[in-house]
Design an enzyme around this catalytic site. Sequence first.
Site, PDB file in Angstrom:
ATOM      1  N   GLU A   1     -16.884  -9.580   0.152  1.00  0.00           N
ATOM      2  CA  GLU A   1     -17.325  -8.644   1.182  1.00  0.00           C
ATOM      3  C   GLU A   1     -18.135  -9.371   2.257  1.00  0.00           C
ATOM      4  O   GLU A   1     -18.587 -10.506   2.033  1.00  0.00           O
ATOM      5  CB  GLU A   1     -18.201  -7.560   0.524  1.00  0.00           C
ATOM      6  CG  GLU A   1     -17.472  -6.728  -0.529  1.00  0.00           C
ATOM      7  CD  GLU A   1     -16.499  -5.709   0.069  1.00  0.00           C
ATOM      8  OE1 GLU A   1     -16.034  -5.893   1.209  1.00  0.00           O
ATOM      9  OE2 GLU A   1     -16.202  -4.717  -0.624  1.00  0.00           O
TER      10      GLU A   1
ATOM     11  N   ASP B   1      -8.762 -11.052  -8.047  1.00  0.00           N
ATOM     12  CA  ASP B   1      -9.929 -10.246  -8.397  1.00  0.00           C
ATOM     13  C   ASP B   1      -9.596  -9.164  -9.424  1.00  0.00           C
ATOM     14  O   ASP B   1      -8.429  -8.933  -9.738  1.00  0.00           O
ATOM     15  CB  ASP B   1     -10.528  -9.618  -7.125  1.00  0.00           C
ATOM     16  CG  ASP B   1      -9.454  -9.055  -6.188  1.00  0.00           C
ATOM     17  OD1 ASP B   1      -8.316  -8.815  -6.637  1.00  0.00           O
ATOM     18  OD2 ASP B   1      -9.745  -8.854  -5.000  1.00  0.00           O
TER      19      ASP B   1
ATOM     20  N   HIS C   1     -12.654  -8.479   4.485  1.00  0.00           N
ATOM     21  CA  HIS C   1     -12.791  -9.150   3.181  1.00  0.00           C
ATOM     22  C   HIS C   1     -11.455  -9.732   2.712  1.00  0.00           C
ATOM     23  O   HIS C   1     -10.390  -9.190   3.013  1.00  0.00           O
ATOM     24  CB  HIS C   1     -13.415  -8.235   2.112  1.00  0.00           C
ATOM     25  CG  HIS C   1     -12.547  -7.174   1.537  1.00  0.00           C
ATOM     26  ND1 HIS C   1     -12.889  -5.841   1.553  1.00  0.00           N
ATOM     27  CD2 HIS C   1     -11.353  -7.230   0.885  1.00  0.00           C
ATOM     28  CE1 HIS C   1     -11.948  -5.138   0.950  1.00  0.00           C
ATOM     29  NE2 HIS C   1     -10.998  -5.953   0.540  1.00  0.00           N
TER      30      HIS C   1
ATOM     31  N   ASN D   1     -12.597  -4.422   6.605  1.00  0.00           N
ATOM     32  CA  ASN D   1     -13.858  -5.033   7.044  1.00  0.00           C
ATOM     33  C   ASN D   1     -13.787  -6.563   7.021  1.00  0.00           C
ATOM     34  O   ASN D   1     -14.809  -7.236   7.116  1.00  0.00           O
ATOM     35  CB  ASN D   1     -15.029  -4.539   6.175  1.00  0.00           C
ATOM     36  CG  ASN D   1     -14.895  -4.958   4.717  1.00  0.00           C
ATOM     37  OD1 ASN D   1     -13.955  -5.668   4.341  1.00  0.00           O
ATOM     38  ND2 ASN D   1     -15.820  -4.534   3.874  1.00  0.00           N
TER      39      ASN D   1
HETATM   40  C1  GLP Z   1      -8.411  -4.783  -1.925  1.00  0.00           C
HETATM   41  C2  GLP Z   1      -8.130  -6.182  -2.532  1.00  0.00           C
HETATM   42  C3  GLP Z   1      -7.762  -7.198  -1.484  1.00  0.00           C
HETATM   43  C4  GLP Z   1      -6.789  -6.572  -0.507  1.00  0.00           C
HETATM   44  C5  GLP Z   1      -7.449  -5.447   0.244  1.00  0.00           C
HETATM   45  C6  GLP Z   1      -6.536  -4.744   1.230  1.00  0.00           C
HETATM   46  O1  GLP Z   1      -9.734  -4.413  -1.849  1.00  0.00           O
HETATM   47  N1  GLP Z   1      -9.195  -6.687  -3.318  1.00  0.00           N
HETATM   48  O2  GLP Z   1      -7.218  -8.331  -2.113  1.00  0.00           O
HETATM   49  O3  GLP Z   1      -6.343  -7.541   0.425  1.00  0.00           O
HETATM   50  O4  GLP Z   1      -7.961  -4.500  -0.657  1.00  0.00           O
HETATM   51  O5  GLP Z   1      -5.768  -3.752   0.610  1.00  0.00           O
HETATM   52  P1  GLP Z   1      -4.471  -3.139   1.244  1.00  0.00           P
HETATM   53  O6  GLP Z   1      -3.475  -4.256   1.298  1.00  0.00           O
HETATM   54  O7  GLP Z   1      -4.043  -2.055   0.322  1.00  0.00           O
HETATM   55  O8  GLP Z   1      -4.856  -2.664   2.596  1.00  0.00           O
END
Ligand code: GLP
Length: 263
Positions: A144, A68, A139, A137
């Site tokens: 989302e 993304d 995702h 959440n």
């Molecule tokens: C972001 C990314 C995801 C990631 C998530 C969790 O929003 N788009 O790919 O898995 O957050 O982030 P973190 O690993 O920092 O908790």
Amino acid sequence: MEIVICSTADEAGEVAAARVAQVASQKEGPAVLGVATGSSPLALYRHLAARVQRGDLDLSGASAFALDEYVGLPASDPQSYASIINETVTVPLGLDPARVHVPQGSAEDLRQACEDYEAAIKAAGGVNVQILGIGSNGHIGFNEPTSSLASRTRIKTLNEQTRRDNARFFPTLDDVPQHCLTQGLGTIMDARAVVLVAQGEGKADAIAGLVEGPVSAMCPGSVLQLHRTVTVVIDEAAAAKLTLRDYYAHTYAHKPAWQRFAD
Ligand code: GLP
């Protein structure tokens, strides 16, 4: 789904890297990695880089596709996922930057950019092993809650919780973009194997929903229950809300030698 519960976040990264290396090496010819941003896969990348440096894993010629990108941040912005992937994946793993792809969140025609991204993944022969984190959440990528379980790469509006979670990387909450481009759940499901990592109590509900909840767009990660080859590597805190926790630990401890990917 295989669930591996590790005592520390670093051990989880080591085990997850072993699984990624196993799948990447099984492929004839250069691997195609699916790569994620966020703090969750950082230990995995560190251990993968160590394997490359030791000469245990050859990723020369490998290509990579990020999940993304924020809309509106130029690739040169330090918080763009293009910059973060370069810093955490491309450089440490010694990948050729020309073979590392990130959705074009600054493209003039965003819809076309999404179609081009899907076409590029296809042209590369598809992703062999997709590395994933998970949002609090549920995702994955930036899919989302209520994302279509069949979705492809597209524009999404970020959920407020996700914007708050990611605000720590920006000067203020107002600086967190509202939109992103993300591979869809259908795109992620096309990867041949998936390795998902999560650490900490803030991920315990999301992991419970992903592994044991109903398959539901309310917890987008739960779509992985329909994938044939998923390894979920988590620490104790992220495993805290799993009902069958003891069963997963027992299963992993009694894995036959031929099924093992880490000692
Ligand atoms: C972001 C990314 C995801 C990631 C998530 C969790 O929003 N788009 O790919 O898995 O957050 O982030 P973190 O690993 O920092 O908790």
